[in-house]
Write a protein that holds these residues in place. Structure first.
Motif, mmCIF file in Angstrom:
data_model
loop_
_atom_site.group_PDB
_atom_site.id
_atom_site.type_symbol
_atom_site.label_atom_id
_atom_site.label_comp_id
_atom_site.label_asym_id
_atom_site.label_seq_id
_atom_site.Cartn_x
_atom_site.Cartn_y
_atom_site.Cartn_z
ATOM 1 N N TYR A 1 0.818 -1.216 0.000
ATOM 2 C CA TYR A 1 0.000 0.000 0.000
ATOM 3 C C TYR A 1 0.851 1.265 0.000
ATOM 4 N N SER A 2 2.105 1.110 0.385
ATOM 5 C CA SER A 2 2.953 2.298 0.474
ATOM 6 C C SER A 2 3.201 2.916 -0.904
ATOM 7 N N HIS A 3 2.969 2.125 -1.935
ATOM 8 C CA HIS A 3 3.179 2.653 -3.286
ATOM 9 C C HIS A 3 1.965 3.382 -3.822
ATOM 10 N N TRP A 4 0.868 3.294 -3.077
ATOM 11 C CA TRP A 4 -0.346 3.933 -3.577
ATOM 12 C C TRP A 4 -0.197 5.450 -3.589
ATOM 13 N N THR A 5 -0.746 6.058 -4.612
ATOM 14 C CA THR A 5 -0.772 7.522 -4.615
ATOM 15 C C THR A 5 -1.875 7.981 -3.664
ATOM 16 N N PRO A 6 -1.734 9.163 -3.128
ATOM 17 C CA PRO A 6 -2.829 9.682 -2.279
ATOM 18 C C PRO A 6 -4.148 9.707 -3.028
ATOM 19 N N TRP B 1 -5.235 7.605 -5.294
ATOM 20 C CA TRP B 1 -5.828 6.261 -5.299
ATOM 21 C C TRP B 1 -6.334 5.867 -3.901
ATOM 22 N N SER B 2 -5.551 6.260 -2.921
ATOM 23 C CA SER B 2 -5.950 5.972 -1.552
ATOM 24 C C SER B 2 -7.303 6.620 -1.247
ATOM 25 N N SER C 1 -7.688 -0.700 -11.204
ATOM 26 C CA SER C 1 -6.860 -0.826 -9.994
ATOM 27 C C SER C 1 -5.391 -1.080 -10.320
ATOM 28 N N ALA C 2 -5.152 -2.080 -11.146
ATOM 29 C CA ALA C 2 -3.760 -2.450 -11.425
ATOM 30 C C ALA C 2 -3.006 -1.281 -12.039
ATOM 31 N N ARG C 3 -3.671 -0.558 -12.942
ATOM 32 C CA ARG C 3 -3.017 0.574 -13.597
ATOM 33 C C ARG C 3 -2.632 1.653 -12.575
ATOM 34 N N ASN C 4 -3.319 1.642 -11.441
ATOM 35 C CA ASN C 4 -3.015 2.629 -10.400
ATOM 36 C C ASN C 4 -2.150 2.038 -9.278
ATOM 37 N N GLY C 5 -1.464 0.961 -9.596
ATOM 38 C CA GLY C 5 -0.506 0.401 -8.645
ATOM 39 C C GLY C 5 -1.118 -0.441 -7.555
ATOM 40 N N GLU D 1 -4.797 7.253 -13.317
ATOM 41 C CA GLU D 1 -4.684 6.435 -14.518
ATOM 42 C C GLU D 1 -6.059 5.917 -14.896
ATOM 43 N N LEU D 2 -6.552 6.302 -16.021
ATOM 44 C CA LEU D 2 -7.886 5.898 -16.432
ATOM 45 C C LEU D 2 -7.789 5.045 -17.693
ATOM 46 N N VAL D 3 -8.354 3.865 -17.629
ATOM 47 C CA VAL D 3 -8.260 3.001 -18.809
ATOM 48 C C VAL D 3 -9.602 2.800 -19.493
ATOM 49 N N VAL D 4 -10.658 3.137 -18.802
ATOM 50 C CA VAL D 4 -11.982 3.022 -19.427
ATOM 51 C C VAL D 4 -12.750 4.309 -19.182
#
Lengths: 371, 552
Positions: A131-136, A138-139, A264-268, A338-341
């Motif tokens: 979770y430490s890699h999550w951007t604020p 995404w959090s 989700s995956a695209r956002n780490g 990061e938006l994929v759809v």
């Protein structure tokens, strides 16, 4: 004089003695000595499955063998499982079988497997400090949106599926719905405990904001309204149809599959999809059960036409409600970095999913779906 | 999961509930109870993440034992006397279990406490487990026990049999009528908290003594879920107690639920334990002794009486009368005799009692032989076809077929206690004053001057014999489907001898015997005839003996 030790008499232990009775199958031949299957119902295939054996006719029916009728009644109507608790009619409710063949053993094996899968993922995530890699951003996205979502799952589990499993005319239907309730409750709790993990992970995750978002964030009020209206539907057939066919296609799978599983995956975040995926898998099973039930009713040789008309009425009522809920969610599609759809693509997929499902059931797609 | 983690997790999942503003859940099932002043009581904590693996582990043990029983040839050692009664018991019990699942949304509807909703939903899944695991046990019996007849028609027979209907109250009573009366007081506070002790603990103990260790395996596994259910029930009970308006309803429902459970469960389980066993060790506990321990001491003294501190009036009189009926009035023995009298319309076989049994009964229930010995000797003598009719139709058996209790549907076997009243324009008989009160007073839309619009009703064809009035016994048995696969031999037999076809009763042996409904006949009588008939009936017994003609 020699003193001898006097031992107190040993009290004989008392226990039943094994007796050879030779009461095993095949010991004797006599009428019915080989009658070793439940013979009061017709299996769907040549031989009854374990599922059928342990489920069929446990809930009796005055139309089958219940000769004295229901012996307790409600103050304002008959007891038991009155068939008029839904507007849908079947020429034989007992024909329906759960395609998942759920009974005691399958319920615990499958759900325990899910629990283990999620537990391992969460343990690994903690160990890897995932979770430490999550951007604020995404959090925030997870704490607000996945946090809000879990309320709806819990509400449907408790006040739609748990409620409905009291009402249908056969044990087959009610048990399948009870399993769906268990899935919803487990999934909602898994999301809540994920939320707890995140709030303890040291990434500044707000584990409490989900309540306010669900209760008052305008984006989520359409979904909450839809869920609350579903819990208020008194006709069990309507509640099940409007939930598992309409809401789950247009809102449930839209959020879980067309959004969370995609972005989700695209956002780490490689954890969220593994949890949300179990909810999707639950729905794949429970949705299939509902699909086959409503297909049976829509194609009933005697009552199919009337049932299709009722389902059409329900679609006209519930599709706009669920479309409204879906559309109010639109802003969250643009929240992740990061938006994929796009929302339009996701909604289009959801609408198509419902059209396909309705075609399988055999009921016309409502015009409201084209709006 | 550690206790601390569990508490934290449980606190977290309670965040899942919310106050709805657009619409509230449909109220499908009403209650006359109110919970406006109720404090929120938290039941035992349970979350799905720990629940599913725990149950899976319990299941693995059960299924392992089942495999072991087959490999170890358990059925070479099971007593047929015992196994035959399982045809009745295991046809009944999966329905109460699944009914308990169906009852949970009724309690959820009625009780505004989200913390308890979680526990009730988990109980729902437990009950699906119990129902299907018990059906699966029965299937194993059917596949591996020498005589599968009766197991093979199980749920059909449950639905069309007089004894099945008696048992069905312990199930329908959970799911119908006032939601709290049904799903809380009857189901949880009384049935689960009190009577599962005899059902799921005492009876499996007896099974083991008769060579069957699978019943204990399955039912102890079931019983291990009950503590959570008891906790659910107690939480709701405490919430209900907070409102003074509920008191009169609680007292009504405790009286009804206690008495009905006693009538039904003690009749069935008492019979299974006392007449289904071959274990006649003198130090083996009788059903009465088990009842005294499990129900009187553990439930009444430890659970019910402490409720008095909340100002609740406990039905002490009914607890004492239940004990009086079991120990002094020999309720269980009267019921077992009735089951055996009715053997032609059963779907199981009943083994005659022997001298060993007689001695044990006399030891445990002094005076038993004088009451019942002669009749069981006759039962033994009349067990084969050819020389006599079934014992119910032989005058020399000295047994008057009983009237059925309109409420609990067990016949009015303690004859002097029978109550006869015209209720809803019909002459009805009741086994006791309390069963009369249940029908005439409790299950009504008003109670003690207050409206009780949600209270249930007693419905259905409550006297089983009415359905078959003036039919030929052979036709009845054929219609019920209690015939073996040769099309003529009866499933029920008043003995266990399968080795000689000549010993087995067939339809031809029971043809030409008329079957009559006592209630239909009672309602056809003039007032004077009925009064005389009832007076004579009440002078009859014990052991069903007709009253002796009074000597002037």
């Amino acid at each position: 004089m020699v003193q001898t030790e006097v031992k107190p008499p040993t009290k004989e232990r008392s226990f039943p003695k094994p007796v050879f009775t030779d009461a095993e199958a095949g010991a004797l031949e006599f009428p019915s000595s080989t009658s070793r299957s439940y013979n009061y119902f017709k299996p769907a295939k040549l031989r009854a499955t374990t599922y059928e054996d342990v489920t069929f006719d446990v809930q009796p029916d005055p139309d089958r063998h219940l000769s004295q009728g229901w012996i307790y009644g409600f103050a304002n109507g008959p007891g038991g499982y009155p068939k008029d608790w839904t507007r849908l009619v079947s020429s034989d409710w007992h024909q329906w079988r759960d395609p998942n063949e759920e009974w005691e053993q399958t319920i615990y094996r499958r759900n325990s497997a899910v629990v283990r899968q999620i537990s391992l993922n969460l343990e690994n995530a903690k160990r890897a400090q995932a979770y430490s890699h999550w951007t604020p951003t995404w959090s925030r996205f997870i704490e607000r949106n996945l946090g809000a979502w879990m309320h709806g799952e819990n509400g449907l589990g408790l006040h739609v599926f748990t409620a409905v499993q009291r009402s249908a005319p056969t044990n087959m239907i009610n048990n399948a719905v009870a399993v769906a309730a268990a899935h919803k409750l487990r999934f909602a709790q898994d999301l809540a405990l994920f939320n707890l993990d995140l709030s303890e992970s040291g990434i500044g995750f707000d584990g409490a904001v989900h309540k306010a978002v669900w209760q008052s964030d305008p984006v989520w009020q359409g979904v909450r309204e839809n869920v609350e209206l579903l819990t208020a539907a008194g006709d069990w057939g309507e509640a099940l149809f409007a939930t598992n066919v309409v809401y789950e296609s247009l809102v449930g799978a839209l959020f879980r599959s067309d959004l969370m599983m995609q972005v989700s995956a695209r956002n780490g975040d490689y954890i969220t999809p593994t949890i949300v995926g179990t909810g999707e898998n639950d729905y794949a099973r429970d949705g299939a059960a509902s699909r086959t039930l409503f297909t049976m009713l829509a194609k009933d040789p005697e009552h199919g036409e009337a049932n299709r008309a009722v389902l059409g009425e329900w679609l006209a009522h519930w599709v706009p409600i669920s479309l409204n809920a879906a559309r109010q969610l639109q802003p969250i599609w643009s929240q992740p970095l990061e938006l994929v759809v796009t929302f339009a693509d996701s909604l289009s997929t959801a609408k198509e999913r419902l059209r396909t499902l309705l075609a399988e059931i055999g009921v016309a797609s409502p015009k409201e779906l084209d709006q | 999961m550690s206790r601390q983690s569990l508490s934290k997790a449980h606190a977290k999942i309670t965040e899942l509930s919310w106050e709805p503003t657009f619409a509230t859940p449909a109220t499908r099932f009403g209650t006359d109870y109110t919970f406006e002043k109720a404090p929120k009581k938290d039941p035992l904590k349970q979350i799905m993440r720990s629940y599913f693996p725990m149950e899976e582990e319990k299941d693995n043990r059960v299924f392992g034992a089942m495999d072991g029983a087959i490999r170890g040839n358990m059925f070479r050692q099971v007593q047929e006397r015992w196994m035959e009664w399982q045809k009745l018991f295991l046809s009944i019990i999966p329905f109460p279990e699944i009914s308990a699942a169906r009852a949970m949304p009724m309690a959820i509807d009625a009780v505004p406490n989200p913390e308890i909703h979680n526990g009730l939903a988990v109980q729902m899944i437990d009950e699906v487990r119990h129902s299907t695991i018990q059906m699966n046990l029965k299937k194993l019996y059917m596949n591996n026990y020498v005589d599968p007849a009766g197991f093979d028609i199980s749920e059909k027979a449950f639905a069309n049999n007089y004894a099945g209907t008696i048992g069905r109250q312990f199930g329908e009573g959970f799911i119908t009528g006032d939601a709290i009366t049904a799903a809380n007081i009857y189901l949880t506070v009384v049935a689960e908290t009190a009577f599962t002790n005899t059902l799921f603990v005492a009876m499996p103990d007896e099974a083991a003594a008769n060579g069957d260790y699978l019943l204990p395996t399955v039912f102890h596994s079931v019983q291990s879920d009950e503590s959570r259910h008891i906790s659910n029930g107690y939480s709701i009970l405490l919430m209900a107690l907070a409102d003074e308006d509920n008191r009169v309803l609680l007292e009504r429902d405790l009286r009804y639920a206690w008495w009905n459970n006693h009538c039904v469960v003690d009749a069935a389980i008492g019979t299974f334990i006392e007449y289904g066993t071959k274990d006649r060790r003198k130090d083996r506990e009788s059903y009465a002794e088990m009842w005294r321990r499990w129900i009187y001491d553990d439930y009444y003294r430890s659970y019910l009486i402490p409720l008095e501190k909340y100002g609740l009036t406990i039905p002490h009189d009914l607890v004492e009368e239940a004990w009086n009926r079991i120990y002094n009035k020999h309720y269980v023995h009267e019921v077992a005799q009735f089951f055996a009298t009715g053997w032609p319309v059963n779907y199981w076989r009943i083994d005659p009692m022997t001298d060993v049994d007689f001695a044990w009964f006399e030891e445990k229930y002094p005076g038993w032989y004088n009451k019942y010995g002669k009749w069981w000797e006759n039962y033994n003598r009349m067990r084969y076809p050819g020389r006599n009719k079934p014992i119910a139709f032989e005058p020399e058996a000295d047994y008057q077929y009983p009237h059925r209790c309109w409420t609990c549907m067990v016949p009015a076997l303690i004859r002097e206690d029978m109550v006869t009243e015209k209720v809803d324009d019909q002459w009805r008989t009741y086994c006791s004053e309390t069963c009369y009160w249940t029908d005439a007073v409790a299950f009504r839309p008003t109670y003690e001057g207050r409206e009780t619009p949600n209270m249930g009703r007693l419905t259905g064809h409550r006297e089983w014999e009415t359905l078959h009035h003036n039919e030929d016994l052979a036709e009845i048995i054929q219609k019920l489907g209690y015939v073996r696969d040769d099309g003529k031999t009866l499933i029920p037999q008043p003995h266990l001898d399968l080795d000689d076809p000549k010993k087995l009763w067939t339809l031809d042996d029971v043809r030409g015997i008329n079957f009559a409904s006592p209630n239909v006949l009672l309602n056809q009588m003039s007032d004077a005839d009925r009064e005389a008939h009832v007076a004579e009936y009440k002078r009859g017994g014990p052991a069903g003996r007709p009253a002796k003609v009074a000597v002037a």
